[in-house]
Design an enzyme around this catalytic site. Structure first.
Site, PDB file in Angstrom:
ATOM      1  N   LYS A 222      -4.534   0.721  12.920  1.00 41.63           N
ATOM      2  CA  LYS A 222      -3.223   0.869  13.508  1.00 41.63           C
ATOM      3  C   LYS A 222      -3.050   0.163  14.845  1.00 41.63           C
ATOM      4  CE  LYS A 222      -1.691   4.897  11.198  1.00 41.63           C
ATOM      5  NZ  LYS A 222      -1.168   6.464  11.307  1.00 41.63           N
ATOM      6  N   ARG A 256      -8.396   9.332   7.384  1.00 40.87           N
ATOM      7  CA  ARG A 256      -7.874   8.467   6.491  1.00 40.87           C
ATOM      8  C   ARG A 256      -7.952   7.116   6.881  1.00 40.87           C
ATOM      9  NH1 ARG A 256      -2.790   5.986   5.797  1.00 40.87           N
ATOM     10  NH2 ARG A 256      -1.907   5.848   3.713  1.00 40.87           N
TER      11      ARG A 256
HETATM   12  C1  9MG Z   1       0.913   7.421   4.733  1.00 40.57           C
HETATM   13  N1  9MG Z   1       0.266   7.233   6.210  1.00 40.57           N
HETATM   14  C2  9MG Z   1       0.016   6.191   7.015  1.00 40.57           C
HETATM   15  N2  9MG Z   1      -0.453   6.490   8.498  1.00 40.57           N
HETATM   16  C3  9MG Z   1      -0.597   8.007   7.920  1.00 40.57           C
HETATM   17  C4  9MG Z   1      -1.218   9.003   8.840  1.00 40.57           C
HETATM   18  O1  9MG Z   1      -1.549   8.695  10.137  1.00 40.57           O
HETATM   19  N3  9MG Z   1      -1.463  10.145   8.435  1.00 40.57           N
HETATM   20  C5  9MG Z   1      -0.912  10.421   7.225  1.00 40.57           C
HETATM   21  N4  9MG Z   1      -1.235  11.768   6.790  1.00 40.57           N
HETATM   22  N5  9MG Z   1      -0.409   9.531   6.423  1.00 40.57           N
HETATM   23  C6  9MG Z   1      -0.330   8.474   6.906  1.00 40.57           C
END
Ligand code: 9MG
Length: 274
Positions: A222, A256
């Site tokens: 990010k 994630r």
């Molecule tokens: C789809 N998506 C993109 N970034 C995300 C994040 O930080 N958390 C979750 N739950 N989904 C995300």
């Protein structure tokens, strides 16, 4: 320690779980043809599982600011064949969507988790998600993906995000989604500047305590990592692994990530040497 009821699975959450990101958008597998996109997505998911992914998060709509809008029909057409093909992998499958119609199609196809960046605020979303035994991830987002990064403001970002997540958790419970099925997510980068993201990152232990649900954390590649390191998105693997490891140390139940192999190795080293 919590456990999570997640469709066909019960995750004990006795160690941080790695959720591998599978974007099923034509630009992720730039070949133009939908069959090819599906088969390449399936092959990529198989690779992620072989690298140690505990969950696969399947998304057919990009929520990056400026991303092209996709119709509900196209989103369903992208994700459902992939879900169907991955069911035999024997890992929990997550659908990343904000649209109740897509959630429903994904549930029919056999997903185990609904990951909604809009925290099931869409019309009818809570009702759809309450069906069956699937887990839900309720994420905080301030604003809307197209414009959310234009000067976001908070009086107290940690208090505001915690209070929002507590409200959505309660509303989900009232809709019939048991707490054992609920994950919460502060939503890094979704209507937050770097200072907001850092404040939330540091507040993770107290948020987890206050909310009483496992946290899912997404920071992989990010822009907050780019702002700290000065690296472009294609060069943020080391920063992403470091951030995932720190998130796990601060109590994240699920991270994630794009870089599954490297994240799994880092978490194994932490667990073995701590
Ligand atoms: C789809 N998506 C993109 N970034 C995300 C994040 O930080 N958390 C979750 N739950 N989904 C995300």
């Amino acid at each position: 320690m919590h456990s999570l009821q997640c469709g066909r699975f019960t995750l004990t959450l006795d160690r941080p779980q790695v959720m591998g990101i599978l974007n099923v958008t034509p630009d992720s597998f730039s070949d133009g043809g939908s069959f090819d996109t599906c088969s390449k997505a399936v092959a990529h998911a198989e690779t992620l599982v072989s690298q140690g992914a505990d969950i696969i998060d399947i998304g057919g709509e990009s929520t990056r600011p400026g991303a092209e809008l996709v119709s509900i029909e196209d989103e369903i057409a992208r994700v459902v064949p992939v879900i169907a093909a991955l069911k035999s992998l024997n890992v929990p499958l997550s659908i990343d969507t904000r649209r109740p119609a897509v959630m429903l199609a994904a549930l029919d196809a056999g997903v185990d988790l609904i990951n909604d960046i809009a925290a099931l605020e869409g019309e009818g979303a809570l009702r759809v998600a309450a069906k069956g035994n699937v887990a839900v991830c309720l994420m905080h987002m301030k604003g809307e993906p197209r414009t959310m990064q234009v000067a976001p403001e908070y009086d107290d970002v940690v208090a505001e995000v915690t209070s929002y997540l507590a409200t959505r958790r309660d509303e989900a419970e009232q809709a019939g989604i048991e707490r054992s099925r609920i994950l919460l997510d502060p939503g890094f980068g979704f209507g937050k500047n770097l200072a907001h993201n850092i404040a939330l990152f540091n507040a993770m232990p107290q948020m987890r305590e206050a909310l009483g649900c496992p946290l899912l954390i997404g920071v992989s590649r990010k822009s907050m990592l780019g702002q700290i390191t000065g690296r472009v998105v294609s060069d943020r693997m080391a920063a992403s692994v470091a951030a995932a490891l720190l998130a796990a140390q601060k109590g994240a139940a699920i991270v994630r990530v794009h870089d599954v192999r490297e994240t799994v190795d880092a978490l194994k080293i932490w667990q073995a040497l701590q």
